[in-house]
Scaffold this motif. Structure first.
Motif, PDB file in Angstrom:
ATOM      1  N   SER A 234       9.434   3.099  -3.596  1.00  0.00           N
ATOM      2  CA  SER A 234       8.133   2.492  -3.715  1.00  0.00           C
ATOM      3  C   SER A 234       7.338   0.769  -3.449  1.00  0.00           C
ATOM      4  O   SER A 234       7.023   1.715  -2.701  1.00  0.00           O
ATOM      5  CB  SER A 234       7.650   3.337  -4.705  1.00  0.00           C
ATOM      6  N   ASP A 235       8.682   0.914  -4.082  1.00  0.00           N
ATOM      7  CA  ASP A 235       9.234  -1.592  -3.360  1.00  0.00           C
ATOM      8  C   ASP A 235       8.542  -1.191  -2.018  1.00  0.00           C
ATOM      9  O   ASP A 235       7.628  -1.897  -1.788  1.00  0.00           O
ATOM     10  CB  ASP A 235       9.750  -1.590  -4.541  1.00  0.00           C
ATOM     11  N   LYS A 236       9.285  -0.383  -1.045  1.00  0.00           N
ATOM     12  CA  LYS A 236       9.541  -0.520   0.079  1.00  0.00           C
ATOM     13  C   LYS A 236       8.355  -0.501   0.713  1.00  0.00           C
ATOM     14  O   LYS A 236       7.522  -1.068   1.840  1.00  0.00           O
ATOM     15  CB  LYS A 236      10.898   0.245   0.838  1.00  0.00           C
ATOM     16  N   ILE A 237       7.544   0.815   0.654  1.00  0.00           N
ATOM     17  CA  ILE A 237       6.399   1.623   0.661  1.00  0.00           C
ATOM     18  C   ILE A 237       5.205   0.587   0.165  1.00  0.00           C
ATOM     19  O   ILE A 237       4.882   0.502   1.602  1.00  0.00           O
ATOM     20  CB  ILE A 237       5.674   2.783   0.547  1.00  0.00           C
ATOM     21  N   SER A 238       5.149  -0.272  -0.450  1.00  0.00           N
ATOM     22  CA  SER A 238       3.688  -0.666  -0.629  1.00  0.00           C
ATOM     23  C   SER A 238       3.956  -2.396  -0.388  1.00  0.00           C
ATOM     24  O   SER A 238       3.020  -2.584   0.263  1.00  0.00           O
ATOM     25  CB  SER A 238       4.227  -1.639  -2.402  1.00  0.00           C
ATOM     26  N   LYS A 239       5.187  -3.070   0.172  1.00  0.00           N
ATOM     27  CA  LYS A 239       5.728  -3.776   1.324  1.00  0.00           C
ATOM     28  C   LYS A 239       5.288  -3.898   2.921  1.00  0.00           C
ATOM     29  O   LYS A 239       4.364  -4.236   3.081  1.00  0.00           O
ATOM     30  CB  LYS A 239       7.040  -4.181   1.211  1.00  0.00           C
ATOM     31  N   LEU A 240       5.244  -2.206   2.824  1.00  0.00           N
ATOM     32  CA  LEU A 240       5.158  -2.202   4.753  1.00  0.00           C
ATOM     33  C   LEU A 240       3.524  -1.740   4.406  1.00  0.00           C
ATOM     34  O   LEU A 240       3.074  -2.101   5.437  1.00  0.00           O
ATOM     35  CB  LEU A 240       5.695  -0.140   4.831  1.00  0.00           C
ATOM     36  N   GLU A 241       3.077  -0.707   3.508  1.00  0.00           N
ATOM     37  CA  GLU A 241       1.455  -0.815   3.605  1.00  0.00           C
ATOM     38  C   GLU A 241       0.189  -2.379   3.354  1.00  0.00           C
ATOM     39  O   GLU A 241      -0.207  -3.163   4.300  1.00  0.00           O
ATOM     40  CB  GLU A 241       1.015  -0.208   2.226  1.00  0.00           C
ATOM     41  N   ASN A 242       0.609  -3.402   3.051  1.00  0.00           N
ATOM     42  CA  ASN A 242       0.799  -4.969   2.691  1.00  0.00           C
ATOM     43  C   ASN A 242       1.211  -5.409   4.694  1.00  0.00           C
ATOM     44  O   ASN A 242       0.018  -6.191   4.642  1.00  0.00           O
ATOM     45  CB  ASN A 242       1.463  -5.477   1.771  1.00  0.00           C
ATOM     46  N   ASP A 243       2.794  -5.336   4.747  1.00  0.00           N
ATOM     47  CA  ASP A 243       2.308  -5.948   5.970  1.00  0.00           C
ATOM     48  C   ASP A 243       1.850  -5.547   6.542  1.00  0.00           C
ATOM     49  O   ASP A 243       1.258  -6.298   7.878  1.00  0.00           O
ATOM     50  CB  ASP A 243       4.310  -5.411   6.308  1.00  0.00           C
ATOM     51  N   SER A 244       1.200  -3.795   7.056  1.00  0.00           N
ATOM     52  CA  SER A 244       0.769  -2.930   8.133  1.00  0.00           C
ATOM     53  C   SER A 244      -1.429  -4.000   7.353  1.00  0.00           C
ATOM     54  O   SER A 244      -1.875  -4.312   9.181  1.00  0.00           O
ATOM     55  CB  SER A 244       0.102  -1.499   7.613  1.00  0.00           C
ATOM     56  N   GLN A 245      -1.223  -4.329   6.583  1.00  0.00           N
ATOM     57  CA  GLN A 245      -2.869  -4.891   6.514  1.00  0.00           C
ATOM     58  C   GLN A 245      -3.147  -5.853   6.862  1.00  0.00           C
ATOM     59  O   GLN A 245      -3.828  -6.314   7.549  1.00  0.00           O
ATOM     60  CB  GLN A 245      -3.243  -4.461   5.201  1.00  0.00           C
ATOM     61  N   GLU A 246      -1.696  -6.909   6.752  1.00  0.00           N
ATOM     62  CA  GLU A 246      -2.249  -8.201   7.218  1.00  0.00           C
ATOM     63  C   GLU A 246      -2.177  -8.527   8.530  1.00  0.00           C
ATOM     64  O   GLU A 246      -2.681  -9.166   9.487  1.00  0.00           O
ATOM     65  CB  GLU A 246      -0.979  -9.121   6.732  1.00  0.00           C
ATOM     66  N   ALA A 247      -1.494  -7.244   9.758  1.00  0.00           N
ATOM     67  CA  ALA A 247      -1.780  -7.093  10.644  1.00  0.00           C
ATOM     68  C   ALA A 247      -2.893  -6.675  11.423  1.00  0.00           C
ATOM     69  O   ALA A 247      -3.176  -7.509  12.829  1.00  0.00           O
ATOM     70  CB  ALA A 247      -0.420  -6.123  11.358  1.00  0.00           C
ATOM     71  N   THR A 248      -3.472  -6.481  10.373  1.00  0.00           N
ATOM     72  CA  THR A 248      -4.696  -6.332  11.282  1.00  0.00           C
ATOM     73  C   THR A 248      -6.111  -7.161  11.052  1.00  0.00           C
ATOM     74  O   THR A 248      -5.973  -7.872  10.387  1.00  0.00           O
ATOM     75  CB  THR A 248      -5.667  -4.828  10.840  1.00  0.00           C
TER      76      THR A 248
END
Length: 68
Positions: free
Chosen positions: A54-68
């Motif tokens: 879950s920690d890696k998934i949360s980081k992935l979600e945050n990185d994805s939101q920052e890229a948009t």
């Protein structure tokens, strides 16, 4: 191997170009490249026992939101 399901996705032009180039370099279909990339990414999000991290998934979600 049986084809299990189909997915329709949207990708940006740069990603499309990279997938096309990689498929050409490897001499495989674009679908094969995409399947390998998805499988590799999912494996990176799992622990040794196959549970999702879950920690890696949360980081992935945050990185994805920052890229948009």
């Amino acid at each position: 191997m049986k084809k299990d399901s189909r997915r329709t996705i949207r990708i940006d032009p740069e990603t499309d170009m990279l997938i096309r180039e990689l498929a050409e370099m490897m001499g495989v279909s674009q679908s094969a490249v995409i399947r390998v990339l998805i499988k590799h990414s999912l494996n990176k999000l799992q622990d040794e026992e196959g549970f999702l991290l879950s920690d890696k998934i949360s980081k992935l979600e945050n990185d994805s939101q920052e890229a948009t």
